[in-house]
Design an enzyme around this catalytic site. Structure first.
Site, short mmCIF file in Angstrom:
data_model
loop_
_atom_site.label_atom_id
_atom_site.label_comp_id
_atom_site.label_asym_id
_atom_site.label_seq_id
_atom_site.Cartn_x
_atom_site.Cartn_y
_atom_site.Cartn_z
N THR A 79 0.84 -1.20 0.00
CA THR A 79 0.00 0.00 0.00
C THR A 79 0.87 1.25 0.00
OG1 THR A 79 -1.85 -1.08 1.11
CG2 THR A 79 -1.70 1.30 1.35
N ASN A 155 -5.69 -8.83 -8.01
CA ASN A 155 -5.82 -9.56 -6.74
C ASN A 155 -7.13 -10.31 -6.62
OD1 ASN A 155 -6.30 -6.61 -6.71
ND2 ASN A 155 -7.27 -7.02 -4.75
N GLN A 190 0.68 -9.19 -6.37
CA GLN A 190 0.10 -10.53 -6.54
C GLN A 190 0.89 -11.40 -7.52
OE1 GLN A 190 -2.41 -11.96 -4.93
NE2 GLN A 190 -3.07 -10.18 -3.77
N CYS A 340 -9.25 -5.86 1.69
CA CYS A 340 -9.23 -4.43 2.07
C CYS A 340 -10.60 -3.79 1.91
CB CYS A 340 -8.26 -3.65 1.19
SG CYS A 340 -6.66 -4.38 1.13
N1 PLP Z 1 -1.68 -4.34 -4.29
C1 PLP Z 1 -2.28 -5.51 -4.49
C2 PLP Z 1 -2.46 -6.00 -5.88
C3 PLP Z 1 -2.74 -6.27 -3.41
O1 PLP Z 1 -3.35 -7.44 -3.62
C4 PLP Z 1 -2.55 -5.76 -2.10
C5 PLP Z 1 -3.08 -6.51 -0.94
O2 PLP Z 1 -4.04 -7.22 -1.01
C6 PLP Z 1 -1.92 -4.53 -1.94
C7 PLP Z 1 -1.50 -3.84 -3.05
C8 PLP Z 1 -1.71 -3.94 -0.56
O3 PLP Z 1 -0.87 -4.72 0.20
P1 PLP Z 1 -0.66 -4.41 1.77
O4 PLP Z 1 -2.02 -4.54 2.39
O5 PLP Z 1 0.30 -5.44 2.19
O6 PLP Z 1 -0.13 -3.05 1.88
#
Ligand code: PLP
Length: 395
Positions: A79, A155, A190, A340
């Site tokens: 993120t 994702n 992913q 999320c």
């Molecule tokens: N980007 C993608 C494609 C994701 O699947 C995720 C988490 O599901 C993230 C970003 C964010 O990851 P994090 O929650 O570890 O910051």
């Protein structure tokens, strides 16, 4: 294949949300926590030791990516890396191009840029199979476009985007428009477990990775920034990470992340082939199951260009959140959309992007290192019995 991490008797099919931690990674991290707790910025011996350990991990990650060590910026996760890629490069920017199926950490940041920085964002729609057409990206480019951000693999539906082709289109555009300063970022969170993540081969300027998806610790990630790419910090404080990300470094986390990536690279080809076989077996059995075929089950996303571990389906008329809860009651853990956004009652933006009228949502199974054929067979049976029960109420 590393020794199994399995410490539970249930069937965990939610690896796209989070993977378990590799036991070797955990052991290594424990050792770092115990022995290398000193601040890497401290100039005494222990601090220097922490700094060396941190830089060794950076060198390991750089080697895996085929990158230089100064191109790696460690963050608190994918993120933050996505936020940094967008917000960190936009000084003076006017236009950003992305797709309508990106992760919330890109889409919400785009909304912020529109609202607070008066930056225009073009959201290129994906095709029905969940894949973006590079020619549509090309059409969206403008002389004042400063950034294109397209995720490597989705994702939710696991579709793999044509990153190399998009990079080619951008390179061609820059050749025809020599004043263009457009950069290309990809969110590879992913993709890491299954696809080539060499940014030079892919032709990207920036790339996001997260540790919590690769059997490493959560709360660690990184942004690859190609040499020469100017980046302003989005977190202010000390001069860590070459002034690009302030805050005392998460040494144990970074060491764990680097080791987790090393394991991924070692087993990637074999494990991808194993999971792809299992995924196709699962999809095949679902498509031939009477109860599902009669209901018109839909496989969301492209049948071929999808991650080796992703199965995402819609079962018309049956709410997908109910299916997740029913499966959970039987000890099977799947999901309905991005973790999320699981509190959000609306249909997933990804499913809406490929089928705007869809109301029934989707059910995602994401397989992982511990998933076996027996797990899939058990899940198929459980799903069959759940649907037999639910159909009485929902038909
Ligand atoms: N980007 C993608 C494609 C994701 O699947 C995720 C988490 O599901 C993230 C970003 C964010 O990851 P994090 O929650 O570890 O910051």
């Amino acid at each position: 294949m590393p020794k199994s991490n399995r410490t539970y008797s249930k069937i965990y099919l939610d690896h796209a949300s989070a993977t378990s931690i590799d036991q070797g990674v955990l052991k290594l991290m424990n050792q770092v926590y115990k022995e290398n707790f000193a601040n890497p910025s401290a100039i005494h011996d222990l601090g220097v030791k922490s700094k060396n350990i941190l830089e060794n991990a950076r060198a390991k990650v750089a080697r895996i990516l085929g990158a230089h060590t100064d191109e790696i910026v460690f963050t608190s996760g994918a993120t933050e890396a996505n936020n940094l890629a967008l917000l960190g490069v936009i000084s003076g920017a006017k236009h950003v191009v992305t797709t309508n199926i990106e992760h919330a950490s890109i889409l919400e940041m785009c909304k912020f840029l529109e609202r607070n920085k008066k930056i225009e964002v073009t959201y290129v729609g994906v095709e029905e199979n969940g894949i973006v057409d590079p020619q549509k990206i090309k059409k969206a480019l403008r002389p004042d476009t400063s950034l294109v951000s397209v995720m490597y693999a989705n994702n939710e539906i696991g579709t793999i985007q044509p990153i190399k082709e998009i990079a080619k289109v951008i390179r061609h555009y820059k050749k025809l428009n020599p004043t263009s300063k457009v950069l290309f970022h990809t969110d590879s969170a992913q993709a890491v477990n299954y696809l080539d993540i060499n940014p030079t081969r892919l032709g990207v300027d920036m790339m996001t990775l997260g540790s919590g998806k690769v059997y490493g610790p959560k709360g660690v990630g990184m942004l690859y920034v190609k040499r020469g790419g100017a980046l302003s910090p989005i977190i202010y404080g000390g001069d860590q990470e070459s002034n690009r990300r302030a805050g005392t470094e998460n040494v144990a986390g970074v060491v764990g992340f680097a080791h987790a990536l090393e394991i991924v690279e070692k087993i990637k080809i074999k494990e991808s082939a194993r999971l792809q076989k299992l995924r196709d077996y699962f999809i095949n059995r679902l498509s031939h199951s009477n109860i599902l075929t009669n209901d018109g089950m839909i496989l969301n996303g492209d049948a071929i260009d999808r991650l080796a571990n992703n199965v995402n389906i819609t079962i018309p008329k049956i709410p997908s959140d109910l299916l997740v809860i029913e499966l959970s009651a039987k000890g099977i853990y799947a999901s309905e959309k991005s973790a999320c956004k699981s509190g959000d009652k609306k249909t997933s933006h990804v499913i809406s992007a490929i089928r705007p009228d869809e109301l029934d949502g989707s059910l995602r199974f994401s397989l992982g290192r511990d998933t076996t054929k027996q797990d899939i067979d058990f899940t198929l049976k459980a799903l069959q019995s759940i649907l037999t029960k639910l159909k009485k109420w929902y038909n």
